[in-house]
Design a protein around this motif. Sequence first.
Motif, mmCIF file in Angstrom:
data_model
loop_
_atom_site.group_PDB
_atom_site.id
_atom_site.type_symbol
_atom_site.label_atom_id
_atom_site.label_comp_id
_atom_site.label_asym_id
_atom_site.label_seq_id
_atom_site.Cartn_x
_atom_site.Cartn_y
_atom_site.Cartn_z
ATOM 1 N N ILE A 38 0.848 -1.191 0.000
ATOM 2 C CA ILE A 38 0.000 0.000 0.000
ATOM 3 C C ILE A 38 0.883 1.241 0.000
ATOM 4 O O ILE A 38 1.600 1.510 0.974
ATOM 5 C CB ILE A 38 -0.945 0.036 1.220
ATOM 6 C CG1 ILE A 38 -1.770 -1.253 1.320
ATOM 7 C CG2 ILE A 38 -1.848 1.267 1.142
ATOM 8 C CD1 ILE A 38 -2.733 -1.471 0.187
ATOM 9 N N HIS A 62 -1.087 -0.971 -4.508
ATOM 10 C CA HIS A 62 -2.267 -0.112 -4.463
ATOM 11 C C HIS A 62 -1.841 1.247 -3.932
ATOM 12 O O HIS A 62 -1.189 1.344 -2.895
ATOM 13 C CB HIS A 62 -3.349 -0.710 -3.560
ATOM 14 C CG HIS A 62 -4.602 0.115 -3.504
ATOM 15 N ND1 HIS A 62 -5.638 -0.040 -4.402
ATOM 16 C CD2 HIS A 62 -4.964 1.121 -2.666
ATOM 17 C CE1 HIS A 62 -6.590 0.817 -4.109
ATOM 18 N NE2 HIS A 62 -6.215 1.541 -3.065
ATOM 19 N N ALA A 73 -4.167 2.848 5.677
ATOM 20 C CA ALA A 73 -3.540 1.914 4.737
ATOM 21 C C ALA A 73 -3.906 0.472 5.077
ATOM 22 O O ALA A 73 -4.167 -0.346 4.175
ATOM 23 C CB ALA A 73 -2.024 2.098 4.758
ATOM 24 N N THR A 76 -7.476 -0.287 4.003
ATOM 25 C CA THR A 76 -7.495 -0.547 2.558
ATOM 26 C C THR A 76 -7.017 -1.960 2.262
ATOM 27 O O THR A 76 -7.620 -2.684 1.459
ATOM 28 C CB THR A 76 -6.593 0.469 1.832
ATOM 29 O OG1 THR A 76 -7.134 1.784 1.988
ATOM 30 C CG2 THR A 76 -6.495 0.142 0.348
#
Length: 247
Positions: A38, A62, A73, A76
């Motif tokens: 991330i 990502h 993060a 996600t």
Amino acid sequence: MKTDNLKYCIVIPCYNHGRFIRAVIEKVSDFNLPIILIDDASDVETAAILSELATQYDLILHRHSQNLGKGGALKTALYLAEWLGFSHILQVDADGQHDLQDIPRFIEISQHSPQALVSGQPIYDHSVPKLRYYGRYLTHVWVWLETLSFDIKDSLCGFRVYPVANTLAIVRQVYSGNRMEFDIEILVQYYWRYQQVRFLPTNVIYPKDGISHFDQWRDNLRLSKMHCRLLLQLWRYFPALLRNKFT
């Protein structure tokens, strides 16, 4: 949860850790686990390094368009892991602090207790800043009060295995911070609901020229608000915590 249904991936939140991230990726790639990286809106230099690594290694990169913080993060990553069908994520930090050779040990504990959140219990060497080392105990005291227990050996270590479904159930139900406070808050919330938290002693170092994103004023204020939030929610779990202590 059956052992043969367990599916693990490694998650690395990264924010301007270009100096360290290549070595971390090289080490974790040895374990042949999928990697979710991330990029939490890193600077141009780090973003370029991450793009290069994404072409060299089998990983999912990502990117956030704006910096959300470590907790953001991880949220996600949890949603991505759920979408991709992973049962567990193994979180490691991007700054080279963790002894990544312990990854198989974390997974082994998780496989024996698949509903448990497995967290590192740091063993520090001389590199740890003394102020941080002793400052951690203030957080430990708050967490012991919030859980009515000494079961939580450490609430700040970022080397962890999260069961995806259980953790996302918490994230979806209650507010949790998006920055440094997330590690503490999710651990307390997990303990309240499931009472399944395991700890693994693991070596932690502070690399020379390491990068810290801890903002002394803002993050301490966030931590104070978080502890107030947890204490206000404690009443819901107080009876069950007391019952568990005496049964």
